[in-house]
Design an enzyme around this catalytic site. Sequence first.
Site, short mmCIF file in Angstrom:
data_model
loop_
_atom_site.label_atom_id
_atom_site.label_comp_id
_atom_site.label_asym_id
_atom_site.label_seq_id
_atom_site.Cartn_x
_atom_site.Cartn_y
_atom_site.Cartn_z
N HIS A 97 0.83 -1.21 0.00
CA HIS A 97 0.00 0.00 0.00
C HIS A 97 0.86 1.26 0.00
O HIS A 97 0.61 2.19 -0.77
CB HIS A 97 -0.92 0.01 1.22
CG HIS A 97 -1.67 1.30 1.41
ND1 HIS A 97 -2.89 1.55 0.80
CD2 HIS A 97 -1.37 2.42 2.12
CE1 HIS A 97 -3.30 2.76 1.13
NE2 HIS A 97 -2.40 3.30 1.94
N GLU A 98 1.87 1.29 0.87
CA GLU A 98 2.74 2.47 0.92
C GLU A 98 3.51 2.64 -0.38
O GLU A 98 3.75 3.77 -0.83
CB GLU A 98 3.69 2.37 2.11
CG GLU A 98 3.01 2.35 3.47
CD GLU A 98 2.03 3.50 3.69
OE1 GLU A 98 2.22 4.59 3.08
OE2 GLU A 98 1.07 3.32 4.46
N HIS A 101 1.59 4.52 -2.95
CA HIS A 101 1.74 5.98 -2.92
C HIS A 101 2.97 6.41 -3.71
O HIS A 101 2.95 7.45 -4.39
CB HIS A 101 1.85 6.48 -1.48
CG HIS A 101 0.57 6.38 -0.70
ND1 HIS A 101 -0.62 6.91 -1.16
CD2 HIS A 101 0.30 5.81 0.50
CE1 HIS A 101 -1.58 6.68 -0.27
NE2 HIS A 101 -1.05 6.00 0.75
N HIS A 105 3.07 8.91 -6.93
CA HIS A 105 3.99 10.05 -7.05
C HIS A 105 4.76 9.98 -8.38
O HIS A 105 4.93 10.98 -9.07
CB HIS A 105 4.96 10.04 -5.88
CG HIS A 105 5.79 11.28 -5.78
ND1 HIS A 105 6.94 11.36 -5.01
CD2 HIS A 105 5.66 12.51 -6.35
CE1 HIS A 105 7.46 12.56 -5.12
NE2 HIS A 105 6.71 13.27 -5.92
#
Length: 228
Positions: A97-98, A101, A105
């Site tokens: 999940h991280e 991100h 980006h």
Amino acid sequence: MGMSYLILAGAIMLFSWLVSSRLKSKFEQYSKLQLQNGMSGAEIAEKMLADNGIRDVRVISTPGQLTDHYNPVDKTVNLSEAVYNQRNAAAAAVAAHECGHAVQHAVGYQWLTMRSKLVPIVSVASTYMQWILLAGILMLRSFPQLLLIGIIIFAATTIFSIVTLPVEYDASNRALAWLENKRMLTQQEQAGAKDALKWAARTYVVAAIGSIATLLYYVSIYMGGRRN
């Protein structure tokens, strides 16, 4: 309106507690589901970044629990110690999940860009907002504009909460799609990761609903003061 808001606030707090408790129990459950591939959260994260062609993001361990986050400023995926080291479905879900991100980006995902622009505004707003709102309520009859200023500042934090929703859901969708397409997890592990991320996302939904309800409460006070 005061009593109505207290009832609404109480309901939101109760729902938030229920969701948080459910999330905790889910992560405890899936922390016991060990990965058959034997990979740690850190290794999952590094592979997802590599598979997406991201070479300038570091995966690092950060102290504490629930401290997992992606920092777009220094391009680091920060994983809590448990997620970084453990080799279970919960750790895999959070790590991926991280990294979702980080992928956002890298591709210029518009909702993440918008949220990043709101961060400094919300940071300043959160420092003074409550004091301005309190003073605005106390001075409503003599200086109603102060409460209006507080409402505008609070609205910025509400917008941030709303914008956060697509950012978080999209990161989870990217994570789950990668885990499935690369066959990183077994069917049972994949289901566990999906369930864990589903409950994590619901905490942001509760936060957004609470922020909207609170904003409407302050607006009603301001409008009532103007009528009087």
